[in-house]
Design a protein around this motif. Sequence first.
Motif, PDB file in Angstrom:
ATOM      1  N   ILE A 134      14.755  -6.207  -9.474  1.00  0.00           N
ATOM      2  CA  ILE A 134      13.619  -5.679  -8.725  1.00  0.00           C
ATOM      3  C   ILE A 134      13.813  -5.977  -7.244  1.00  0.00           C
ATOM      4  O   ILE A 134      14.233  -7.085  -6.875  1.00  0.00           O
ATOM      5  CB  ILE A 134      12.307  -6.304  -9.238  1.00  0.00           C
ATOM      6  CG1 ILE A 134      12.054  -5.875 -10.687  1.00  0.00           C
ATOM      7  CG2 ILE A 134      11.118  -5.911  -8.370  1.00  0.00           C
ATOM      8  CD1 ILE A 134      10.897  -6.583 -11.346  1.00  0.00           C
ATOM      9  N   ILE A 135      13.507  -4.991  -6.389  1.00  0.00           N
ATOM     10  CA  ILE A 135      13.643  -5.201  -4.951  1.00  0.00           C
ATOM     11  C   ILE A 135      12.278  -5.457  -4.328  1.00  0.00           C
ATOM     12  O   ILE A 135      11.241  -5.013  -4.845  1.00  0.00           O
ATOM     13  CB  ILE A 135      14.312  -3.993  -4.265  1.00  0.00           C
ATOM     14  CG1 ILE A 135      13.453  -2.733  -4.425  1.00  0.00           C
ATOM     15  CG2 ILE A 135      15.701  -3.777  -4.803  1.00  0.00           C
ATOM     16  CD1 ILE A 135      13.931  -1.558  -3.606  1.00  0.00           C
ATOM     17  N   GLU A 136      12.278  -6.154  -3.241  1.00  0.00           N
ATOM     18  CA  GLU A 136      11.030  -6.488  -2.552  1.00  0.00           C
ATOM     19  C   GLU A 136      10.577  -5.307  -1.686  1.00  0.00           C
ATOM     20  O   GLU A 136      11.370  -4.693  -0.981  1.00  0.00           O
ATOM     21  CB  GLU A 136      11.239  -7.715  -1.674  1.00  0.00           C
ATOM     22  CG  GLU A 136       9.979  -8.169  -0.948  1.00  0.00           C
ATOM     23  CD  GLU A 136      10.238  -9.376  -0.057  1.00  0.00           C
ATOM     24  OE1 GLU A 136       9.324  -9.794   0.667  1.00  0.00           O
ATOM     25  OE2 GLU A 136      11.374  -9.894  -0.088  1.00  0.00           O
ATOM     26  N   LYS A 137       9.295  -5.004  -1.764  1.00  0.00           N
ATOM     27  CA  LYS A 137       8.730  -3.918  -0.967  1.00  0.00           C
ATOM     28  C   LYS A 137       8.626  -4.346   0.488  1.00  0.00           C
ATOM     29  O   LYS A 137       8.097  -5.417   0.792  1.00  0.00           O
ATOM     30  CB  LYS A 137       7.347  -3.545  -1.494  1.00  0.00           C
ATOM     31  CG  LYS A 137       6.703  -2.383  -0.756  1.00  0.00           C
ATOM     32  CD  LYS A 137       5.320  -2.094  -1.326  1.00  0.00           C
ATOM     33  CE  LYS A 137       4.646  -0.964  -0.561  1.00  0.00           C
ATOM     34  NZ  LYS A 137       3.276  -0.685  -1.065  1.00  0.00           N
ATOM     35  N   PRO A 138       9.116  -3.522   1.429  1.00  0.00           N
ATOM     36  CA  PRO A 138       9.030  -3.889   2.851  1.00  0.00           C
ATOM     37  C   PRO A 138       7.609  -3.716   3.388  1.00  0.00           C
ATOM     38  O   PRO A 138       6.756  -3.099   2.751  1.00  0.00           O
ATOM     39  CB  PRO A 138       9.988  -2.903   3.517  1.00  0.00           C
ATOM     40  CG  PRO A 138       9.952  -1.695   2.633  1.00  0.00           C
ATOM     41  CD  PRO A 138       9.793  -2.225   1.235  1.00  0.00           C
ATOM     42  N   THR A 139       7.355  -4.259   4.552  1.00  0.00           N
ATOM     43  CA  THR A 139       6.070  -4.076   5.220  1.00  0.00           C
ATOM     44  C   THR A 139       5.851  -2.592   5.517  1.00  0.00           C
ATOM     45  O   THR A 139       6.773  -1.890   5.933  1.00  0.00           O
ATOM     46  CB  THR A 139       6.020  -4.876   6.530  1.00  0.00           C
ATOM     47  OG1 THR A 139       6.262  -6.257   6.240  1.00  0.00           O
ATOM     48  CG2 THR A 139       4.665  -4.743   7.209  1.00  0.00           C
ATOM     49  N   ASP A 140       4.636  -2.106   5.287  1.00  0.00           N
ATOM     50  CA  ASP A 140       4.351  -0.681   5.494  1.00  0.00           C
ATOM     51  C   ASP A 140       4.625  -0.285   6.946  1.00  0.00           C
ATOM     52  O   ASP A 140       4.197  -0.976   7.878  1.00  0.00           O
ATOM     53  CB  ASP A 140       2.885  -0.377   5.170  1.00  0.00           C
ATOM     54  CG  ASP A 140       2.584  -0.517   3.693  1.00  0.00           C
ATOM     55  OD1 ASP A 140       3.542  -0.594   2.902  1.00  0.00           O
ATOM     56  OD2 ASP A 140       1.387  -0.555   3.335  1.00  0.00           O
ATOM     57  N   PRO A 141       5.309   0.836   7.157  1.00  0.00           N
ATOM     58  CA  PRO A 141       5.547   1.327   8.521  1.00  0.00           C
ATOM     59  C   PRO A 141       4.268   1.908   9.112  1.00  0.00           C
ATOM     60  O   PRO A 141       3.275   2.112   8.403  1.00  0.00           O
ATOM     61  CB  PRO A 141       6.617   2.406   8.325  1.00  0.00           C
ATOM     62  CG  PRO A 141       6.385   2.903   6.931  1.00  0.00           C
ATOM     63  CD  PRO A 141       5.927   1.711   6.140  1.00  0.00           C
ATOM     64  N   THR A 142       4.279   2.203  10.391  1.00  0.00           N
ATOM     65  CA  THR A 142       3.105   2.765  11.069  1.00  0.00           C
ATOM     66  C   THR A 142       3.484   4.022  11.840  1.00  0.00           C
ATOM     67  O   THR A 142       4.627   4.188  12.273  1.00  0.00           O
ATOM     68  CB  THR A 142       2.495   1.746  12.044  1.00  0.00           C
ATOM     69  OG1 THR A 142       3.493   1.349  13.002  1.00  0.00           O
ATOM     70  CG2 THR A 142       2.000   0.518  11.297  1.00  0.00           C
ATOM     71  N   LEU A 143       2.484   4.917  12.004  1.00  0.00           N
ATOM     72  CA  LEU A 143       2.683   6.156  12.748  1.00  0.00           C
ATOM     73  C   LEU A 143       1.325   6.599  13.283  1.00  0.00           C
ATOM     74  O   LEU A 143       0.373   6.759  12.515  1.00  0.00           O
ATOM     75  CB  LEU A 143       3.283   7.241  11.843  1.00  0.00           C
ATOM     76  CG  LEU A 143       3.519   8.615  12.477  1.00  0.00           C
ATOM     77  CD1 LEU A 143       4.514   8.516  13.627  1.00  0.00           C
ATOM     78  CD2 LEU A 143       4.016   9.611  11.426  1.00  0.00           C
TER      79      LEU A 143
END
Length: 236
Positions: A53-62
Amino acid sequence: MEKSRYLFVISFIFIFLIAIILTNIYYSDKLTIRFETGTNEVILSKYSKKNQIIEKPTDPTLDGYVFVEWQLDGKRFDFDKPVKEDITLTAKWAKEEYITVNFNTNSDDVLESIKILKGYKLENIKIPSKENFEFIGWYLDGKLYENDELYDDVTLQAEYKNHNINTTYKIGDIVTITGNYSSSYDSIYAPYNLAISWDRVILDIDYNQENPYMVGNSEGVTGFFKAEAIEKNRGN
């Protein structure tokens, strides 16, 4: 001298081959997970072993948009499932538009309207209360709302059922209404006096009525009655 040089070359080649073999073994079990945001924000690739399982990155912003989820081949990626091969995840964005959700509790319990992002689901809605009634769900346009995505301003209606309802009754059942006869107009409605041995058909069950069973015959609707005032006809 020549022999020493020969041994050195052989040893170097052997060590070099061993290093290549070990490197191949090490990287043969490695995966690369790339992230494409569609913005100037760069998220570094992650590396993992197969079937982990991979770790989810911090949500990007736009600006002007809200990050929805990471997708793989157009579908939501589940970070709780192990990865088996190299993948590229793409960010899905939603335009930052809001709608208003109103609540009609059909009781004295008041819920304030809320705003949610257009196209989002409304979850974990507060359950209203109504004395002597059991909440059965929020309804939208006459149908049970099941956390579907919402795109316009809406009003959700609370529906209840009476604790006294005999759920074995259904529309079309022939029933006998029991009670004391009275000639007054209100006698056809519970909790007033009821006519003895009136055979009637259940026409409707209104879960927002204190006395939910509407009955009638060919001459028209007789009225609403309590469950305890109705006996199911054994011949039906």
